[in-house]
Scaffold this active site. Structure first.
Site, PDB file in Angstrom:
ATOM      1  N   GLU B 296     -22.989   4.937 -43.221  1.00 50.80           N
ATOM      2  CA  GLU B 296     -23.071   2.839 -42.983  1.00 50.80           C
ATOM      3  C   GLU B 296     -23.245   1.988 -44.105  1.00 50.80           C
ATOM      4  O   GLU B 296     -23.009   0.974 -43.449  1.00 50.80           O
ATOM      5  CB  GLU B 296     -25.067   3.510 -42.443  1.00 50.80           C
ATOM      6  CG  GLU B 296     -26.076   2.134 -41.658  1.00 50.80           C
ATOM      7  CD  GLU B 296     -27.389   2.408 -40.438  1.00 50.80           C
ATOM      8  OE1 GLU B 296     -27.870   2.790 -41.253  1.00 50.80           O
ATOM      9  OE2 GLU B 296     -27.202   2.467 -39.959  1.00 50.80           O
ATOM     10  N   HIS B 321     -17.385  29.959 -43.986  1.00 44.01           N
ATOM     11  CA  HIS B 321     -16.822  30.938 -42.997  1.00 44.01           C
ATOM     12  C   HIS B 321     -17.082  29.714 -41.803  1.00 44.01           C
ATOM     13  O   HIS B 321     -17.070  30.323 -40.927  1.00 44.01           O
ATOM     14  CB  HIS B 321     -18.064  32.096 -42.503  1.00 44.01           C
ATOM     15  CG  HIS B 321     -18.533  32.732 -43.866  1.00 44.01           C
ATOM     16  ND1 HIS B 321     -17.587  34.130 -43.879  1.00 44.01           N
ATOM     17  CD2 HIS B 321     -18.898  33.214 -45.466  1.00 44.01           C
ATOM     18  CE1 HIS B 321     -17.722  35.144 -45.541  1.00 44.01           C
ATOM     19  NE2 HIS B 321     -18.544  34.115 -45.882  1.00 44.01           N
ATOM     20  N   LYS B 435     -27.344  -1.651 -29.462  1.00 42.67           N
ATOM     21  CA  LYS B 435     -29.193  -1.766 -29.315  1.00 42.67           C
ATOM     22  C   LYS B 435     -29.278  -3.036 -28.363  1.00 42.67           C
ATOM     23  O   LYS B 435     -29.746  -2.952 -27.429  1.00 42.67           O
ATOM     24  CB  LYS B 435     -29.935  -2.813 -30.541  1.00 42.67           C
ATOM     25  CG  LYS B 435     -29.769  -1.682 -31.732  1.00 42.67           C
ATOM     26  CD  LYS B 435     -30.147  -2.159 -32.906  1.00 42.67           C
ATOM     27  CE  LYS B 435     -31.103  -1.492 -34.225  1.00 42.67           C
ATOM     28  NZ  LYS B 435     -31.247  -1.771 -35.391  1.00 42.67           N
TER      29      LYS B 435
END
Lengths: 466, 466
Positions: B296, B321, B435
């Protein structure tokens, strides 16, 4: 039944102002369709050769029956089931637990768990984790499921030895074996030998099913069944997806469409980072399962080059406040696959407590699920408006059946993608060197200590306080 | 005290056969050192302007004292503390809980927790998660810590409304406010107004401390303190790191070395994916905190282009793995930062139970911590042998003091990196569009519903079973 729906609209040219795929390329006769046909041929050849054992698992009623039997006989005796397994031997069990059991399973009462055992997955030889596990379980009431196909995985073998000593310290010698279940190769390996010598019960991983494709074998089914997950439903969903993914028409084969679009995104649109963003906490662990599947299957040497996308797990809405800034404004190197879940089973109403407070009023009367879904749609649309492509996979209710279908969709897509990338999606040669070096450092017979270069202390920075 | 050590050897030309950095470039007078000096100037300018409030937090004894007081007064009354906060308001508390409290804190008995409350962090408005939380806590014995600097975060406001109604349903009206603590802007916003109107206790987030830099403010300190973490030690470690990160000499400033090498890896060596791989389960959550911080802060528009590395969290040995195959053989687009922890506090011995079994014999007598450390060294060396660069950050014991230092190291490095990339590391303009679209979809006054293009049903693939 209803299977997941793959919505490609936001990766196509009509929706994206720039950089979208021309839909004609995906149609019958289009070049991506033809390109996929080659990968499909590879897939069918390997299927015919018996390499793709994971495709048969949903139809293996005998194993499912045996798993159910073992789970029932064990489940009632044990308070804690501890899976000792790393990579594909652990991620599937966690994904199943998180997706299909009530949240925070291990924190819940016996009543809420309906007297099924707690399920721990130890996938790291971290002494702090292991120490804490044995502080809170009673080995006399614990079953250890040791999962290693080869019987040679260092981490899992070490954890097995620790667990065995803990059990042996508190039960009679002849009862020790009753606290262990080995999930391993049907014929070979150290666990198989040990099981036969000591009468430890076992379940098989078929020889043609690799670790990261093993979640629908005993590897994932046993932990699931012992906690009460309906493995028949899980397998039925997977079976339906096997049936649905046939042929070379991308519009009729969702795994083909998924693999081809992601491959083209990487190799043609220069989007090598494949984000899997689940709008549901219950699918957070699934995104990690996917990460292993996609990374370990496709990240390979090809000729004298290196190929493979980088899978990046994310969760919505949470990651809108963590990773989405980067997805929106950072380099154009990502495609996002959204997992949309129909959460209608549980809704939590947001009460209208502060109708006079502007930042809260609009939320009153809505449901949290409605908000979460709006966040997903808003994020999809925001990315689209910046010409950042995404795919939406509508998962349905995320019950055992649709979750089984989801697993199989990604497994088939992975093998298709292997064909498209021109790599073997079933091997993992790149981890052998690290294993050998670990053996050497641990003094295993026959492995020579590596000749590590001297550390130049001048480039070790920091270390003392100011 | 001992601070983390940053080992750069495996990113330098002598250790890597190809693609390493020439060490001379990092020396005083070298071009990377000079390049960093510019970023350092930006940093000092912003510090002087009062933008970098996070640097002052370790020295703010007054807030720490107030937090300790509030934590003590609340801690003894509540069985469960529930943080309602998303992004930077939630990740720090989880990182602190996982790193510094006993593992599986919420599953442990009151005795093990020394009668401190359980700590839940709800960072997603997922109805299933929230429903399950209220199934297992008693709102009469729960404190809800609502964290939103602006008081307008949709997810957090929705969760607050839900929690408030649940509390109000079971306690007297005048007692409701005693179950809430607001952590918010000291002067502005809806939570501040509400707190003043109703007498709800509050703690401040300084105006010049953004969400992702707020873990050492009340945002992270309160949840930590209420569970018994020594916040004085945490702050002392952070303070020592502030002191240690001064000046433009890369060899004397670990945050500078970290930022400069990672920036150069991205922009010069074409390694835009920055892996943070912790060899300790307790630092798994810290890697997610880092992911938000790095993504961010640095994923930004610059001029008419887009910049920013992609952080990728990993945990060893587990990810050997899962992701290491890709790191070893996939495209050369990653640099790995290993977090090495000195785990000497807890060791678990591997017993020598099967000296005759080759895949187990070499493990007998070793400790799990020794194995884990060997795995880290082996993976580092395997990458080096393939000329894949890595940095090792030796964290020390990962106690509160060294963890505080670790947090501050990455926060300072992030602002330095902002200067190197030429972006503002403190803003996040790319999330505003999403938003606004969410507000619109939720019918918030003043936000118009977006004009989303029609979905072409032909590109919705799958959905029915075969």
């Amino acid at each position: 039944m209803s299977l997941p729906i793959l919505d490609l609209n936001n990766v196509l040219a009509p929706a994206l102002a720039e950089g979208g795929l021309d839909p004609a390329r995906l149609e019958v006769g289009g070049d991506l369709q033809r390109r996929f046909a080659d990968a499909h041929e590879v897939f069918e050849r390997r299927r015919a050769a018996g390499d793709l054992g994971f495709l048969d698992l949903p139809f293996d009623r005998e194993t499912a029956g045996r798993v159910a039997e073992v789970a029932e006989s064990f489940g009632q005796w044990f308070e804690d089931v501890v899976v000792l397994g790393i990579g594909g031997s652990g991620l599937g069990a966690v994904a199943l637990r998180e997706a299909l059991l009530v949240p925070a399973w291990n924190e819940r009462s016996d009543e809420v768990r309906e007297y099924h055992p707690r399920l721990h997955v130890v996938d790291n030889p971290d002494p702090r984790t292991v120490h804490a596990l044995f502080e809170r379980i009673d080995p006399r009431r614990a079953l250890f499921v040791v999962i290693s196909k080869s019987g040679s995985t260092a981490e899992t073998m070490a954890l097995y030895l620790v667990a065995r000593a803990r059990v042996a310290a508190v039960v009679e010698a002849e009862q020790v074996r009753g606290h262990f279940l080995f999930v391993t190769d049907p014929e070979r390996g150290a666990l198989r030998t040990l099981a036969e010598a000591e009468g430890i019960p076992t379940l098989p991983v078929p020889a043609n099913v690799g670790g990261r494709f093993s979640v629908l074998s005993s590897v994932g089914l046993l932990p699931a069944a012992v906690c009460g997950i309906d493995i028949d439903e899980l397998l039925a969903g997977a079976a339906a997806m096997v049936e649905a993914c046939r042929g070379t028409d991308l519009r009729a084969n969702p795994a083909a469409a998924l693999a081809t679009v992601l491959w083209a995104a990487d190799t043609e649109l220069d989007l090598p980072i494949h984000v899997l963003m689940a709008y549901a906490d219950r699918l957070r662990a699934f995104t990690l399962w996917f990460q292993q599947l996609w990374a370990e299957s496709l990240g390979k040497v090809r000729g004298d080059g290196h190929v493979g996308p980088t899978p990046l797990p994310a969760v919505g809405a949470t990651d809108q406040h963590a990773q989405v800034q980067l997805f929106m404004e950072g380099p154009r190197d990502k495609i996002v696959v959204f997992l949309a879940v129909d959460g209608s089973g549980v809704e939590v109403e947001v009460p209208d407590l502060h109708p006079d407070v502007e930042t809260m009023a609009y939320l009153g009367g809505a449901g949290l699920g409605t908000l979460l879904d709006a966040e997903r749609r808003a994020t999809t649309e925001a990315l689209r408006l910046r010409s950042r492509p995404s795919i939406t996979l509508e998962v349905g209710s995320a019950d055992a059946r649709s979750f089984g279908a989801l697993i199989m969709l990604f497994e088939i897509a992975t093998v298709y993608a292997g064909g498209l990338y021109g790599v073997d999606p079933l091997d993992q040669p790149g981890v052998e060197l690290g294993k050998r070096l670990t053996y050497a450092l641990m003094g295993r017979h026959g492995y020579e200590a590596p000749d590590v270069p001297e550390v130049d202390e001048r480039w070790r920075i920091g270390g003392t306080s100011g």
